[in-house]
Write a protein that holds these residues in place. Structure first.
Motif, short mmCIF file in Angstrom:
data_model
loop_
_atom_site.label_atom_id
_atom_site.label_comp_id
_atom_site.label_asym_id
_atom_site.label_seq_id
_atom_site.Cartn_x
_atom_site.Cartn_y
_atom_site.Cartn_z
N ARG A 14 0.84 -1.21 0.00
CA ARG A 14 0.00 0.00 0.00
C ARG A 14 0.87 1.26 0.00
N VAL A 15 1.92 1.26 0.84
CA VAL A 15 2.81 2.43 0.91
C VAL A 15 3.52 2.62 -0.42
N ALA A 16 4.02 1.54 -1.02
CA ALA A 16 4.71 1.65 -2.31
C ALA A 16 3.76 2.15 -3.39
N ASN A 17 2.53 1.67 -3.37
CA ASN A 17 1.54 2.11 -4.35
C ASN A 17 1.25 3.60 -4.17
N LYS A 18 1.10 4.02 -2.91
CA LYS A 18 0.84 5.44 -2.63
C LYS A 18 2.02 6.30 -3.09
N ASN A 19 3.25 5.83 -2.81
CA ASN A 19 4.45 6.58 -3.22
C ASN A 19 4.58 6.64 -4.73
N SER A 20 4.24 5.54 -5.41
CA SER A 20 4.38 5.54 -6.87
C SER A 20 3.37 6.49 -7.51
N ARG A 21 2.19 6.63 -6.89
CA ARG A 21 1.21 7.58 -7.44
C ARG A 21 1.67 9.01 -7.26
N ALA A 22 2.45 9.27 -6.21
CA ALA A 22 2.93 10.62 -5.96
C ALA A 22 4.17 10.96 -6.80
N SER A 23 4.82 9.96 -7.36
CA SER A 23 6.03 10.23 -8.14
C SER A 23 5.65 10.58 -9.58
N PHE A 24 6.62 11.15 -10.28
CA PHE A 24 6.38 11.50 -11.68
C PHE A 24 6.42 10.24 -12.52
N GLN A 25 5.31 9.96 -13.21
CA GLN A 25 5.18 8.74 -14.00
C GLN A 25 5.10 9.03 -15.49
N LYS A 26 4.68 10.21 -15.82
CA LYS A 26 4.45 10.54 -17.22
C LYS A 26 5.37 11.69 -17.62
N PHE A 27 5.87 11.59 -18.83
CA PHE A 27 6.73 12.68 -19.30
C PHE A 27 6.55 12.88 -20.80
N GLY A 28 6.90 14.05 -21.21
CA GLY A 28 6.93 14.39 -22.63
C GLY A 28 8.07 15.35 -22.86
N ILE A 29 8.78 15.16 -23.95
CA ILE A 29 9.92 16.05 -24.23
C ILE A 29 9.91 16.41 -25.71
N VAL A 30 10.15 17.69 -25.97
CA VAL A 30 10.22 18.19 -27.34
C VAL A 30 11.49 19.01 -27.46
N LYS A 31 12.37 18.60 -28.37
CA LYS A 31 13.58 19.39 -28.66
C LYS A 31 13.28 20.28 -29.85
N TYR A 32 13.78 21.51 -29.80
CA TYR A 32 13.51 22.43 -30.90
C TYR A 32 14.62 23.47 -31.01
N ASN A 33 14.61 24.19 -32.11
CA ASN A 33 15.56 25.26 -32.36
C ASN A 33 14.84 26.56 -32.07
N ALA A 34 15.17 27.20 -30.95
CA ALA A 34 14.46 28.40 -30.51
C ALA A 34 14.70 29.58 -31.45
N PHE A 35 15.91 29.71 -31.95
CA PHE A 35 16.26 30.83 -32.83
C PHE A 35 16.83 30.26 -34.11
N LYS A 36 16.10 30.43 -35.19
CA LYS A 36 16.58 29.92 -36.48
C LYS A 36 17.91 30.58 -36.81
N GLY A 37 18.81 29.82 -37.37
CA GLY A 37 20.10 30.36 -37.74
C GLY A 37 21.16 30.09 -36.68
N GLY A 53 21.56 27.10 -35.31
CA GLY A 53 22.04 25.76 -35.59
C GLY A 53 21.84 24.84 -34.40
N GLY A 54 21.21 23.70 -34.67
CA GLY A 54 21.03 22.67 -33.65
C GLY A 54 19.77 22.86 -32.83
N ASN A 55 19.23 21.75 -32.41
CA ASN A 55 18.05 21.76 -31.54
C ASN A 55 18.53 21.69 -30.09
N LEU A 56 19.00 22.82 -29.57
CA LEU A 56 19.54 22.85 -28.23
C LEU A 56 18.51 23.24 -27.18
N SER A 57 17.37 23.75 -27.60
CA SER A 57 16.31 24.12 -26.67
C SER A 57 15.37 22.92 -26.51
#
Length: 171
Positions: free
Chosen positions: A84-107, A109-113
Protein backbone atom coordinates in the motif's frame (compact mmCIF):
# COMPACT_ATOMS: atom_id res chain seq x y z
CA UNK A 1 -37.81 -86.83 4.28
CA UNK A 2 -34.28 -87.10 3.14
CA UNK A 3 -32.24 -83.88 2.75
CA UNK A 4 -31.03 -84.85 -0.66
CA UNK A 5 -34.64 -84.91 -1.76
CA UNK A 6 -34.92 -81.15 -1.15
CA UNK A 7 -32.31 -80.51 -3.81
CA UNK A 8 -34.19 -82.72 -6.26
CA UNK A 9 -37.47 -80.93 -5.54
CA UNK A 10 -35.98 -77.58 -6.63
CA UNK A 11 -35.67 -78.75 -10.17
CA UNK A 12 -31.96 -77.85 -10.33
CA UNK A 13 -29.12 -80.27 -10.36
CA UNK A 14 -27.40 -80.14 -6.94
CA UNK A 15 -23.97 -79.89 -8.57
CA UNK A 16 -24.87 -76.43 -9.97
CA UNK A 17 -25.85 -75.22 -6.51
CA UNK A 18 -22.57 -76.52 -5.08
CA UNK A 19 -20.57 -74.84 -7.89
CA UNK A 20 -22.48 -71.57 -7.33
CA UNK A 21 -21.74 -71.70 -3.59
CA UNK A 22 -18.06 -72.44 -4.31
CA UNK A 23 -17.83 -69.42 -6.67
CA UNK A 24 -19.49 -67.14 -4.09
CA UNK A 25 -17.11 -68.48 -1.41
CA UNK A 26 -14.11 -67.82 -3.68
CA UNK A 27 -15.27 -64.25 -4.41
CA UNK A 28 -15.76 -63.59 -0.70
CA UNK A 29 -12.29 -65.01 0.02
CA UNK A 30 -10.75 -62.60 -2.53
CA UNK A 31 -12.64 -59.66 -0.97
CA UNK A 32 -11.39 -60.63 2.51
CA UNK A 33 -7.78 -60.89 1.24
CA UNK A 34 -8.00 -57.46 -0.44
CA UNK A 35 -9.42 -55.98 2.77
CA UNK A 36 -6.62 -57.53 4.82
CA UNK A 37 -3.96 -56.13 2.45
CA UNK A 38 -5.47 -52.66 2.61
CA UNK A 39 -5.70 -52.88 6.39
CA UNK A 40 -2.02 -53.85 6.57
CA UNK A 41 -1.04 -50.87 4.34
CA UNK A 42 -3.07 -48.53 6.49
CA UNK A 43 -1.47 -49.92 9.64
CA UNK A 44 2.02 -49.43 8.13
CA UNK A 45 1.21 -45.80 7.33
CA UNK A 46 -0.13 -45.26 10.82
CA UNK A 47 2.91 -46.94 12.35
CA UNK A 48 5.27 -44.82 10.23
CA UNK A 49 3.38 -41.68 11.22
CA UNK A 50 3.39 -42.52 14.92
CA UNK A 51 6.89 -43.99 15.12
CA UNK A 52 8.89 -42.26 17.83
CA UNK A 53 6.10 -39.86 18.66
CA UNK A 54 3.88 -39.65 21.62
CA UNK A 55 1.02 -37.32 22.43
CA UNK A 56 3.33 -34.64 23.81
CA UNK A 57 5.56 -34.44 20.74
CA UNK A 58 2.50 -34.35 18.46
CA UNK A 59 1.11 -31.52 20.56
CA UNK A 60 4.44 -29.67 20.24
CA UNK A 61 4.36 -30.13 16.47
CA UNK A 62 0.80 -28.78 16.28
CA UNK A 63 1.65 -25.80 18.49
CA UNK A 64 4.74 -25.11 16.35
CA UNK A 65 2.64 -25.17 13.20
CA UNK A 66 0.13 -22.76 14.76
CA UNK A 67 2.93 -20.39 15.80
CA UNK A 68 4.36 -20.51 12.29
CA UNK A 69 0.91 -19.77 10.87
CA UNK A 70 0.60 -16.76 13.19
CA UNK A 71 4.02 -15.50 12.03
CA UNK A 72 3.02 -15.94 8.39
CA UNK A 73 -0.17 -13.97 8.94
CA UNK A 74 1.84 -11.14 10.54
CA UNK A 75 4.27 -11.16 7.60
CA UNK A 76 1.33 -11.10 5.19
CA UNK A 77 -0.12 -8.03 6.94
CA UNK A 78 3.29 -6.32 6.85
CA UNK A 79 3.69 -7.12 3.14
CA UNK A 80 0.22 -5.75 2.35
CA UNK A 81 1.03 -2.56 4.26
CA UNK A 82 4.33 -2.22 2.38
CA UNK A 83 2.54 -2.69 -0.94
CA UNK A 84 0.00 0.00 0.00
CA UNK A 85 2.81 2.43 0.91
CA UNK A 86 4.71 1.65 -2.31
CA UNK A 87 1.54 2.11 -4.35
CA UNK A 88 0.84 5.44 -2.63
CA UNK A 89 4.45 6.58 -3.22
CA UNK A 90 4.38 5.54 -6.87
CA UNK A 91 1.21 7.58 -7.44
CA UNK A 92 2.93 10.62 -5.96
CA UNK A 93 6.03 10.23 -8.14
CA UNK A 94 6.38 11.50 -11.68
CA UNK A 95 5.18 8.74 -14.00
CA UNK A 96 4.45 10.54 -17.22
CA UNK A 97 6.73 12.68 -19.30
CA UNK A 98 6.93 14.39 -22.63
CA UNK A 99 9.92 16.05 -24.23
CA UNK A 100 10.22 18.19 -27.34
CA UNK A 101 13.58 19.39 -28.66
CA UNK A 102 13.51 22.43 -30.90
CA UNK A 103 15.56 25.26 -32.36
CA UNK A 104 14.46 28.40 -30.51
CA UNK A 105 16.26 30.83 -32.83
CA UNK A 106 16.58 29.92 -36.48
CA UNK A 107 20.10 30.36 -37.74
CA UNK A 108 21.75 29.37 -34.44
CA UNK A 109 22.04 25.76 -35.59
CA UNK A 110 21.03 22.67 -33.65
CA UNK A 111 18.05 21.76 -31.54
CA UNK A 112 19.54 22.85 -28.23
CA UNK A 113 16.31 24.12 -26.67
CA UNK A 114 13.73 21.75 -25.16
CA UNK A 115 10.41 21.60 -23.32
CA UNK A 116 10.05 18.84 -20.70
CA UNK A 117 6.71 17.95 -19.07
CA UNK A 118 6.70 15.76 -15.91
CA UNK A 119 3.35 14.60 -14.46
CA UNK A 120 2.24 12.31 -11.64
CA UNK A 121 -0.74 9.92 -11.47
CA UNK A 122 -3.23 12.80 -11.23
CA UNK A 123 -1.63 14.64 -14.19
CA UNK A 124 -0.18 17.23 -11.81
CA UNK A 125 3.39 18.41 -12.23
CA UNK A 126 5.31 20.98 -14.23
CA UNK A 127 6.83 21.91 -17.57
CA UNK A 128 10.43 23.08 -17.83
CA UNK A 129 11.26 25.05 -20.94
CA UNK A 130 14.96 25.55 -21.63
CA UNK A 131 15.64 28.17 -24.27
CA UNK A 132 19.21 28.24 -25.62
CA UNK A 133 20.50 31.44 -27.21
CA UNK A 134 23.88 33.02 -27.93
CA UNK A 135 23.69 35.03 -24.72
CA UNK A 136 22.93 31.99 -22.53
CA UNK A 137 20.40 29.42 -21.53
CA UNK A 138 17.12 30.43 -19.89
CA UNK A 139 14.82 28.12 -17.93
CA UNK A 140 11.10 28.65 -17.50
CA UNK A 141 8.93 26.57 -15.17
CA UNK A 142 5.16 26.31 -15.52
CA UNK A 143 3.00 24.37 -13.08
CA UNK A 144 0.41 21.86 -14.29
CA UNK A 145 -2.63 20.94 -12.16
CA UNK A 146 -4.72 17.98 -13.32
CA UNK A 147 -3.53 18.37 -16.89
CA UNK A 148 -4.20 22.10 -17.17
CA UNK A 149 -2.36 25.34 -16.48
CA UNK A 150 -3.42 28.96 -16.07
CA UNK A 151 -0.33 30.20 -17.90
CA UNK A 152 -0.35 30.23 -21.70
CA UNK A 153 1.85 27.53 -23.19
CA UNK A 154 4.05 27.79 -26.24
CA UNK A 155 3.69 25.29 -29.11
CA UNK A 156 6.59 23.13 -27.89
CA UNK A 157 5.36 23.19 -24.28
CA UNK A 158 1.87 22.24 -25.40
CA UNK A 159 3.27 19.35 -27.46
CA UNK A 160 5.36 18.11 -24.50
CA UNK A 161 2.27 18.26 -22.25
CA UNK A 162 0.20 16.34 -24.81
CA UNK A 163 2.92 13.69 -25.00
CA UNK A 164 2.92 13.34 -21.20
CA UNK A 165 -0.89 13.07 -21.16
CA UNK A 166 -0.70 10.41 -23.88
CA UNK A 167 -2.63 12.37 -26.51
CA UNK A 168 0.22 12.12 -29.01
CA UNK A 169 3.20 9.76 -29.29
CA UNK A 170 6.77 10.74 -28.57
CA UNK A 171 8.90 11.06 -31.64
Amino acid sequence: MDESMIYYNLGIDPIFIIIFQAVITLILLVVVIIGAVQMRRLYRRYDLFMRGKDAETLEDIIIGQMDELTDLRAQDRANKDSIRVANKNSRASFQKFGIVKYNAFKGMGGNLSFALALLDYTNTGFIINSVHSREGCYLYLKEIDRGETEIALGAEEKEALEQALGYIERV
